[in-house]
Design a protein around this motif. Sequence first.
Motif, mmCIF file in Angstrom:
data_model
loop_
_atom_site.group_PDB
_atom_site.id
_atom_site.type_symbol
_atom_site.label_atom_id
_atom_site.label_comp_id
_atom_site.label_asym_id
_atom_site.label_seq_id
_atom_site.Cartn_x
_atom_site.Cartn_y
_atom_site.Cartn_z
ATOM 1 N N SER A 135 0.471 -1.280 -0.268
ATOM 2 C CA SER A 135 -0.272 0.098 0.007
ATOM 3 C C SER A 135 1.008 1.637 0.362
ATOM 4 O O SER A 135 1.784 1.599 0.430
ATOM 5 N N TYR A 136 0.373 2.490 -0.081
ATOM 6 C CA TYR A 136 1.233 3.313 -1.033
ATOM 7 C C TYR A 136 0.212 5.035 -0.111
ATOM 8 O O TYR A 136 -0.798 4.276 -0.133
ATOM 9 N N ASP A 137 1.448 6.053 -0.013
ATOM 10 C CA ASP A 137 0.481 7.092 1.113
ATOM 11 C C ASP A 137 -0.134 7.401 0.091
ATOM 12 O O ASP A 137 0.627 8.209 -1.394
ATOM 13 N N PRO A 138 -0.854 8.736 0.137
ATOM 14 C CA PRO A 138 -1.355 9.236 -0.748
ATOM 15 C C PRO A 138 -1.042 10.431 -1.261
ATOM 16 O O PRO A 138 0.679 10.961 -0.041
ATOM 17 N N PRO A 139 -0.819 11.424 -1.803
ATOM 18 C CA PRO A 139 -0.438 13.158 -2.308
ATOM 19 C C PRO A 139 -0.692 13.212 -0.644
ATOM 20 O O PRO A 139 -1.538 14.080 -0.299
ATOM 21 N N GLY A 140 1.027 14.749 -0.864
ATOM 22 C CA GLY A 140 0.725 15.237 0.223
ATOM 23 C C GLY A 140 -0.004 16.663 0.195
ATOM 24 O O GLY A 140 -0.103 17.367 -1.123
ATOM 25 N N GLN A 141 0.237 17.282 1.180
ATOM 26 C CA GLN A 141 -1.300 18.651 1.490
ATOM 27 C C GLN A 141 -1.016 19.285 -0.385
ATOM 28 O O GLN A 141 -1.460 20.408 -0.250
ATOM 29 N N ASP A 142 0.822 19.730 -0.469
ATOM 30 C CA ASP A 142 0.645 20.786 -0.933
ATOM 31 C C ASP A 142 -0.114 20.085 -2.531
ATOM 32 O O ASP A 142 -0.505 20.856 -3.231
ATOM 33 N N LEU A 143 -0.151 18.896 -2.585
ATOM 34 C CA LEU A 143 -0.818 18.350 -3.915
ATOM 35 C C LEU A 143 -2.831 18.399 -4.265
ATOM 36 O O LEU A 143 -3.488 18.932 -4.887
ATOM 37 N N LEU A 144 -2.855 18.492 -2.632
ATOM 38 C CA LEU A 144 -4.518 18.615 -2.250
ATOM 39 C C LEU A 144 -4.770 19.475 -2.343
ATOM 40 O O LEU A 144 -5.885 19.714 -1.476
ATOM 41 N N SER A 145 -3.984 20.842 -2.239
ATOM 42 C CA SER A 145 -4.513 22.132 -1.297
ATOM 43 C C SER A 145 -5.145 23.100 -2.542
ATOM 44 O O SER A 145 -6.006 23.468 -1.941
#
Length: 228
Positions: free
Chosen positions: A62-72
């Motif tokens: 499993s892999y982590d979701p994108p960081g908040q910089d991409l989800l801003s």
Amino acid sequence: MPKLLEIKLIPMVAHLMASLKSAALLLPFLIHAPEYYGDIFKINRIGPEILEADPEVLKNLSYDPPGQDLLSNEQNREAWQTFVKTYETPVRKVQDWYNSITDKESADAAADSFNKDVLPILKKLTGRAADMKKQALSIPASPEMQKFIFLRISQLQGRLLIIFLPMQNEEKVSAETCYRGSTKLFEIILGLTSPSMIDISNFIESQNESQESFEAVFKEPWSSAPQP
């Protein structure tokens, strides 16, 4: 950057399965493990701690979701939701499908559900890096998010490869193999006249791509506008 091990895969038909035994042993080295850092990326081989893990661990990476910089921004958040719905969730269902095979009865059930639970995402993820980049570009998002999605798609292809290359390398229906004595499942995966055998073979063959080719596709221009 280390070279990606290249393996020439021969057509996946039952009478040639024995020739792929060595390829199955080398499978982990085929898996891309991309890491995203702004506008640059690298592809590493899976580390020794993963290679030494139980095979079931490999099938549930499993892999982590994108960081908040991409989800801003809202567009990127919607793009990520689209990715999860279109790619991540279906691949998880394939993992669940595989892990459900524990005896002949469950293997027969897996054969019955193959076309519904497995085949659609297998076909969608059949293709080389250039094909997957087109899919990533079709999702409205910033170029950075599209790059992230593209790299994540390559990881999902690796998850499916871990499952289906060994299955097509198996030659026996017996209870000791992944088919758990199910002729129905064996015919789905390896039957000479089975359309799904061809679909699986096409997927496996599409993953036979060099690291240089993968990098070249990534480094080509990215656009925030959806592509046809």
